[in-house]
Design an enzyme around this catalytic site. Structure first.
Site: not given
Ligand code: MEV
Length: 309
Positions: A86, A88, A135
């Site tokens: 959680g 980022g 991701d």
């Molecule tokens: C989260 O790591 C990044 C965002 O751009 C959401 C996404 O890309 O899925 C906020």
């Protein structure tokens, strides 16, 4: 047979949030990885730092969804991770891709890496409600990538300078932050679209700078992106403190990475040197400002499978 598969976390140089609105982003795999160890078993169990469960959408939503969406027989899965959850850094995508990769090899499902990334993206979207392909694409392919939603992602030259992450150790919910940005976008579509267009432009300008290894200019653009992320409401006092500490200690540039609200910042830095401003100096400044610094590097390695008989 037991299959072990690992996949990397990631940092965003540019484009988080804007990428949800179809804009370009640049992200890079890093040397922090999650490992999934899979073996056939009488009953399905999932073990991680969160405990041991069966299929359980409260405790292990991502892994439960991986098992069910591939419709595999009973299996035991263990998840070990170097990536803070959680924060980022793409911990959920790395867990999903490592699990899918391990199940793919264990049960000979013959998915290629593009399919793995696609299935992983669908799982992230199902669990979170909204997710860009960033991701899961970076975790599958590794490297530094230009992400263009709706277009195949392309590999850029790997970021070669040191990377320092500053973890606020404050949990942030991607779903909640994406929801807050959506409300701002509904209220002020013109303003928000203009900001997303500028962020898209930062990614575009960033491509040749990364190719030319001009990390000083990449850092300047990251600083601009941080200001824009603040403007769309995903900053926090602690994130700003860590960003300022990293810049004051000589980083080329520093910004929020990921959804924001809490989670991490990322700083690009030159290698440690006698005249200061290197990774060690930036890491100490982040620690002194109340964060937890992690010195890392970009990584070419995406998903990696090892089978043992
Ligand atoms: C989260 O790591 C990044 C965002 O751009 C959401 C996404 O890309 O899925 C906020």
């Amino acid at each position: 047979m037991t299959t072990t598969c690992s996949a990397p976390g990631k940092i965003y140089l540019f484009g988080e949030h804007a990428v949800v609105y179809g804009k370009r982003a640049i992200a890079s795999a890093i040397n922090l990885r999650t490992t999934a160890t899979v073996s056939e078993s009488d009953q399905t169990t999932i073990s991680s730092i969160l405990g041991t469960t069966g299929i359980d959408y409260m405790v292990h939503p991502y892994i439960s969804r991986c098992i069910e969406s591939l419709a595999v027989p009973a299996v035991s899965i263990r998840i070990d991770s170097e990536i803070p959850v959680g924060s980022g850094l793409g911990s959920s995508a790395a867990a999903v891709i490592a699990t899918l990769g391990a199940l793919n090899a264990e049960f000979r499902l013959m998915m290629d890496s593009a399919t793995l990334a696609e299935v992983g993206h669908r799982i992230e979207r199902d669990v979170q409600g909204a997710a860009s392909p960033t991701d899961t694409a970076v975790s599958t392919m590794g490297g530094t990538m230009l992400i263009q939603p709706g277009v195949a992602s392309s590999r850029l030259r790997l970021i070669e300078c040191d990377i320092v992450i500053g973890d606020t150790e404050e949990f942030s919910s991607t779903k909640e932050l994406v929801g807050n940005v959506r409300i701002l976008h509904e209220d002020y579509p013109g303003v928000m679209d203009s900001i997303f267009d500028i962020i898209d432009n930062l990614s575009e300008i960033g491509v040749p700078l990364i190719k030319g290894r001009d990390y000083r200019s990449v850092g300047e653009l990251m600083n601009i992106d941080h200001g824009l992320l603040d403007a769309i409401g995903v900053g926090s006092a602690k994130l700003s403190r860590l960003v300022c500490a990293a810049r004051d200690a000589g980083a080329y540039g520093a910004k929020i990475t990921g959804a924001g609200g809490g989670g991490c910042i990322v700083a690009l830095v030159r290698g440690s040197s006698a005249d200061g401003g290197g990774a060690d100096a930036v890491a100490s400044a982040i620690n002194d400002a109340g964060g937890r610094a992690i010195i890392t590097k970009a990584s070419e390695d995406g998903v990696v499978v090892r089978e043992t008989f």
